[in-house]
Design an enzyme around this catalytic site. Structure first.
Site, PDB file in Angstrom:
ATOM      1  N   TYR A  17      -7.535   5.007  -9.187  1.00  0.00           N
ATOM      2  CA  TYR A  17      -7.325   4.027  -8.118  1.00  0.00           C
ATOM      3  C   TYR A  17      -8.275   2.846  -8.279  1.00  0.00           C
ATOM      4  O   TYR A  17      -7.875   1.686  -8.133  1.00  0.00           O
ATOM      5  CB  TYR A  17      -7.533   4.698  -6.763  1.00  0.00           C
ATOM      6  CG  TYR A  17      -7.332   3.775  -5.587  1.00  0.00           C
ATOM      7  CD1 TYR A  17      -6.066   3.263  -5.303  1.00  0.00           C
ATOM      8  CD2 TYR A  17      -8.395   3.426  -4.756  1.00  0.00           C
ATOM      9  CE1 TYR A  17      -5.868   2.418  -4.216  1.00  0.00           C
ATOM     10  CE2 TYR A  17      -8.207   2.581  -3.670  1.00  0.00           C
ATOM     11  CZ  TYR A  17      -6.942   2.084  -3.413  1.00  0.00           C
ATOM     12  OH  TYR A  17      -6.752   1.241  -2.330  1.00  0.00           O
ATOM     13  N   TYR A  52       0.172  -4.644  -5.249  1.00  0.00           N
ATOM     14  CA  TYR A  52       0.909  -4.625  -3.991  1.00  0.00           C
ATOM     15  C   TYR A  52       2.231  -5.372  -4.084  1.00  0.00           C
ATOM     16  O   TYR A  52       2.841  -5.693  -3.072  1.00  0.00           O
ATOM     17  CB  TYR A  52       0.051  -5.217  -2.873  1.00  0.00           C
ATOM     18  CG  TYR A  52      -1.247  -4.492  -2.656  1.00  0.00           C
ATOM     19  CD1 TYR A  52      -1.262  -3.153  -2.250  1.00  0.00           C
ATOM     20  CD2 TYR A  52      -2.468  -5.123  -2.876  1.00  0.00           C
ATOM     21  CE1 TYR A  52      -2.454  -2.479  -2.064  1.00  0.00           C
ATOM     22  CE2 TYR A  52      -3.671  -4.451  -2.687  1.00  0.00           C
ATOM     23  CZ  TYR A  52      -3.652  -3.128  -2.282  1.00  0.00           C
ATOM     24  OH  TYR A  52      -4.841  -2.459  -2.100  1.00  0.00           O
ATOM     25  N   GLU A 110       1.210   0.036  -7.108  1.00  0.00           N
ATOM     26  CA  GLU A 110       1.165   1.252  -6.294  1.00  0.00           C
ATOM     27  C   GLU A 110       2.609   1.596  -5.944  1.00  0.00           C
ATOM     28  O   GLU A 110       3.301   0.802  -5.300  1.00  0.00           O
ATOM     29  CB  GLU A 110       0.353   1.026  -5.022  1.00  0.00           C
ATOM     30  CG  GLU A 110      -1.132   0.842  -5.261  1.00  0.00           C
ATOM     31  CD  GLU A 110      -1.940   0.882  -3.975  1.00  0.00           C
ATOM     32  OE1 GLU A 110      -1.410   1.345  -2.932  1.00  0.00           O
ATOM     33  OE2 GLU A 110      -3.106   0.446  -4.006  1.00  0.00           O
ATOM     34  N   ASP A 125      -3.111  -7.028   2.271  1.00  0.00           N
ATOM     35  CA  ASP A 125      -3.403  -6.425   0.976  1.00  0.00           C
ATOM     36  C   ASP A 125      -2.980  -7.399  -0.125  1.00  0.00           C
ATOM     37  O   ASP A 125      -1.799  -7.741  -0.246  1.00  0.00           O
ATOM     38  CB  ASP A 125      -2.640  -5.104   0.815  1.00  0.00           C
ATOM     39  CG  ASP A 125      -3.103  -4.048   1.798  1.00  0.00           C
ATOM     40  OD1 ASP A 125      -4.317  -3.989   2.060  1.00  0.00           O
ATOM     41  OD2 ASP A 125      -2.256  -3.289   2.299  1.00  0.00           O
ATOM     42  N   CYS A 134      19.095  -4.702   6.724  1.00  0.00           N
ATOM     43  CA  CYS A 134      19.797  -4.744   5.446  1.00  0.00           C
ATOM     44  C   CYS A 134      21.113  -3.991   5.616  1.00  0.00           C
ATOM     45  O   CYS A 134      21.092  -2.811   5.985  1.00  0.00           O
ATOM     46  CB  CYS A 134      18.951  -4.102   4.350  1.00  0.00           C
ATOM     47  SG  CYS A 134      19.703  -4.166   2.709  1.00  0.00           S
ATOM     48  N   CYS A 157       0.839  -1.201   0.000  1.00  0.00           N
ATOM     49  CA  CYS A 157       0.000   0.000   0.000  1.00  0.00           C
ATOM     50  C   CYS A 157       0.870   1.246   0.000  1.00  0.00           C
ATOM     51  O   CYS A 157       1.748   1.407   0.852  1.00  0.00           O
ATOM     52  CB  CYS A 157      -0.908  -0.010   1.230  1.00  0.00           C
ATOM     53  SG  CYS A 157      -1.883   1.508   1.417  1.00  0.00           S
ATOM     54  N   CYS A 195      -2.301   1.359   7.724  1.00  0.00           N
ATOM     55  CA  CYS A 195      -1.016   1.071   7.095  1.00  0.00           C
ATOM     56  C   CYS A 195      -0.731  -0.408   7.278  1.00  0.00           C
ATOM     57  O   CYS A 195      -0.506  -0.856   8.404  1.00  0.00           O
ATOM     58  CB  CYS A 195       0.111   1.906   7.700  1.00  0.00           C
ATOM     59  SG  CYS A 195       1.729   1.488   6.999  1.00  0.00           S
TER      60      CYS A 195
END
Length: 217
Positions: free
Chosen positions: A87, A139, A99, A134, A211, A56, A202
């Site tokens: 959208y 996504y 997205e 999602d 990382c 998202c 979210c």
């Protein structure tokens, strides 16, 4: 018709199947809600652009505007076929678009490697056509590059992070890395959504695996 297409959300359409879109861009915000700069500013001299898909785009954009001294962020649609999609059209899975968040930064201040680190740590890149709850091709995890230098850095970072994920017991990375195509601005209300709606949804969540690139940026 759009509702009938939702069953295709996890299958990438062929170009001939994609929705037709439109010739004119859809309306979007004029100003960045956080930085108060024109949202459609050209890339200033000495700065560069980067583009990522990581689920998202509300949470993805916040991840990058919170990096100190990033100059501008914006959300939109890219990686597919349909020109100037809405959208609702993107949510059908029949545009091929992802997205995405587009980031403008000064590489002398915020390195591309620092952006890559935020990308990898900010979501789970092993989930294919989904991110958390999602689900859909929009996504997917993606890095869209603007130069061969960016592409090389992205590929190298994927190899490094894949080793870290495997060591931690995670699956294989599904992130696509390819040259950036056209970027289409998302609607006004999507831009900097979580700054306008701090309690908003979210669905992004990282793996908890760090990382090891961009650590000194």
């Amino acid at each position: 018709m759009l509702n009938a297409l939702f069953g295709r959300k996890t299958v990438m359409p062929a170009a001939a199947e994609a929705l037709p879109g439109r010739a004119e861009p859809i309306a979007t915000a004029e100003e960045h809600f956080v930085f108060h700069r024109p949202l459609k500013s050209p890339v200033p001299e000495g700065m560069e652009e980067a583009m990522f898909g990581m689920g998202c785009f509300w949470g993805a954009e916040r991840r990058f505007w919170q990096i100190e001294r990033v100059w501008l962020t914006m959300v939109g649609y890219s990686g597919g076929y349909t020109p100037n999609p809405t959208y609702q059209e993107t949510c059908t899975g029949m545009t091929g678009h992802n997205e995405v968040v587009r980031v403008i930064h000064d590489p002398r201040v915020v390195s591309y490697e620092a952006l890559l680190r935020a990308f990898w740590e900010g979501h789970d890149p092993t989930q294919g056509y989904r991110q958390g709850n999602d689900v859909g091709t929009q996504y997917r995890s993606g890095i869209y590059t603007f130069s061969e230098a960016q592409a090389a850095a992205a590929r190298a970072s994927r190899e490094i992070y894949a080793e870290r994920l495997r060591a931690a017991g995670h699956g294989e990375i599904t992130t696509e890395i390819r040259p950036a195509g056209p970027f289409y601005f998302a609607e006004d209300y999507h831009q900097q959504y979580l700054a306008k709606n701090p309690g908003g949804y979210c669905g992004l969540g990282g793996t908890g695996v760090t990382c090891p690139i961009g650590l000194t940026a």
